[in-house]
Design a protein around this motif. Structure first.
Motif, short mmCIF file in Angstrom:
data_model
loop_
_atom_site.label_atom_id
_atom_site.label_comp_id
_atom_site.label_asym_id
_atom_site.label_seq_id
_atom_site.Cartn_x
_atom_site.Cartn_y
_atom_site.Cartn_z
N LEU A 196 81.53 23.97 -8.24
CA LEU A 196 81.63 22.50 -8.15
C LEU A 196 80.19 22.06 -8.40
O LEU A 196 79.98 20.88 -8.97
N GLU A 197 79.35 22.37 -7.50
CA GLU A 197 78.02 22.21 -7.43
C GLU A 197 77.25 22.01 -8.59
O GLU A 197 76.51 21.21 -8.82
N VAL A 269 82.99 8.75 -12.20
CA VAL A 269 83.00 10.23 -11.53
C VAL A 269 83.60 10.33 -10.37
O VAL A 269 84.83 11.10 -10.26
N LEU A 270 83.28 9.51 -9.32
CA LEU A 270 83.89 9.58 -8.22
C LEU A 270 85.37 8.85 -8.10
O LEU A 270 86.18 9.41 -7.43
N SER A 271 85.43 7.92 -9.00
CA SER A 271 87.02 7.34 -8.79
C SER A 271 87.82 8.47 -9.78
O SER A 271 89.28 8.44 -9.30
N PRO A 275 89.66 11.73 -6.38
CA PRO A 275 91.15 12.21 -6.02
C PRO A 275 91.80 13.38 -6.59
O PRO A 275 92.56 13.93 -5.78
N ARG A 276 91.27 13.90 -7.91
CA ARG A 276 91.68 15.14 -8.08
C ARG A 276 91.14 16.21 -7.31
O ARG A 276 91.94 17.24 -7.07
N LEU A 277 89.96 16.06 -6.92
CA LEU A 277 89.34 17.24 -5.96
C LEU A 277 89.99 17.20 -4.46
O LEU A 277 90.33 18.23 -4.22
N PHE A 293 89.89 22.53 -14.00
CA PHE A 293 89.32 21.22 -13.29
C PHE A 293 87.91 21.33 -13.48
O PHE A 293 87.02 21.98 -13.19
N ARG A 294 87.53 20.14 -13.98
CA ARG A 294 85.85 19.99 -14.16
C ARG A 294 85.59 18.58 -13.56
O ARG A 294 86.16 17.49 -14.12
#
Ligand code: MG
Length: 387
Positions: A196-197, A269-271, A275-277, A293-294
């Motif tokens: 993810l990083e 990206v955050l919104s 939530p998916r993360l 997931f990306r």
């Protein structure tokens, strides 16, 4: 890559305060320092720096990193001194990526190291230089700046007496390897994706250049803000700036537009991805990277970014002034490469041993790839210019 996942038990994590801090701050799916697969050459745990902080420091103190200040992003020194260089671009990517990483509760140290490392393999003259080197090296495996970053990290940088390279963690090298194999980054393939990083740094890179290339292109007079408003994203950004600052100069509007473009993308990206993360709460980094997931912007903003990128490609990157610079730089790089093939004695002596290991074409290409724009020009003038 020199190291395989199975090869290395984790021997480098700092069991004390680094672990405690990460345990308190990170989501379960972050890459924890204690999960690191280590380095090719095992080293003692550092008393107060975690493994990825050490990676970051090794990158910052490398010669290749310092040379980024002399490498063009899109525009060369001939265009003035306002625009981004590879170094300032790299810092912008790093700070955006860290913002994302902190909000998503990922490993900020790894993100910072990855971001500072991500463009370290760029040759002089940006993508024009890369295309020229790829062409002359096509019979010898080609050239890619993403792969060259690995050559720098594992072979060219001389930091330790016992072995070549920077001895970076497996995770940093693997992250760069996925950049070199682009397809794995962009598509959710059902197989194992990047950490993810790594995904965060990729997202930050794209949003950074979309924003700063608009800024640089307007400031350098290649396009006007008016023309850029053919794209929805810039049109919206200008409208937002005009509401916020009813009467202000064009210069301020341009700066407000860059700010808006960045804020819009980071927030998206955050919104969208946040939530998916969150749904993966409790899962590990290894488990989440196997999901389809990306990290990235949502589909709506993705479409608007593509519209802006099409504009930038057609009107900025293909601008006649840039095309002219591009062909001159390519012709010179190719001439210098042929020059070294004919007269290898012109290479600095410390490259001779490398010729035995990797062959003359690769050694000559890598020597050229390591140069800053200005150093290349001075070498070219002294060794290859016919006047
Ligand atoms: Mg970049």
């Amino acid at each position: 890559m020199a190291q395989s996942p199975q090869e290395k038990p984790s021997t480098i994590h700092n069991g004390g305060f680094v672990d405690e801090r990460e345990q308190a701050l990170f989501a379960s799916y972050a890459m924890f320092s204690r999960q690191s697969r280590g380095r090719k050459h095992p080293q003692q745990v550092h008393p107060y720096r975690g493994p990825f902080q050490r990676d970051r420091d090794r990158v910052i103190h490398s010669s290749a990193f310092r040379r980024l200040s002399g490498k063009m992003q899109v525009f060369t020194g001939d265009f003035g001194d306002y625009h981004r260089t590879r170094l300032t671009h790299t810092h912008e990517v790093s700070c955006i990526a860290r913002t994302l990483g902190r909000c998503l509760r990922l490993n900020e140290d790894l993100i910072e190291a990855l971001a500072l490392f991500h463009d370290i393999g760029h040759p002089p003259f940006g993508h024009a230089g890369e295309d020229a080197l790829n062409e002359v090296l096509k019979d010898y495996g080609g050239f890619s700046h993403n792969k060259f970053a690995l050559t720098i990290a594992e072979d060219l940088e001389q930091r330790y007496a016992e072995f070549p390279g920077l001895n970076l963690t497996y995770e940093l090298l693997e992250g760069q390897q996925t950049r070199a194999e682009k397809a794995a980054l962009f598509a959710a393939t059902g197989g194992q994706g990047p950490l993810l990083e790594v995904q965060v740094v990729e997202a930050a890179d794209s949003m950074t250049y979309d924003a700063h290339d608009c800024d640089d292109a307007i400031k350098l007079g290649l396009v006007t803000l008016e023309e850029l408003q053919e794209t929805t994203l810039v049109r919206e950004a200008v409208a937002a700036a005009r509401i916020r600052f009813a009467s202000c100069s064009d210069d301020h509007v341009r700066k407000a537009v860059v700010h808006h473009l960045l804020e819009r993308q980071v927030s998206d990206v955050l919104s969208y991805s946040g939530p998916r993360l969150e749904e993966f709460r409790g899962r590990t980094s290894e488990e989440v990277r196997r999901q389809d997931f990306r990290v990235g912007v949502g589909p709506e903003l993705g479409e608007l970014k593509r519209e802006l990128e099409r504009f930038l490609y057609a009107r900025v990157y293909r601008h006649p002034q840039l095309i002219a610079m591009r062909s001159q730089a390519q012709a010179r790089l190719q001439r210098a490469f042929q020059g070294y093939l004919q007269r290898p004695e012109l290479l600095p002596p410390h490259h001779f041993r490398r010729i035995e290991r990797v062959g003359l074409p690769r050694a000559a290409g890598d020597y050229l790839a390591g140069m800053t724009d200005r150093f290349f020009e001075s070498v070219f003038e002294s060794q290859f210019s016919v006047t």
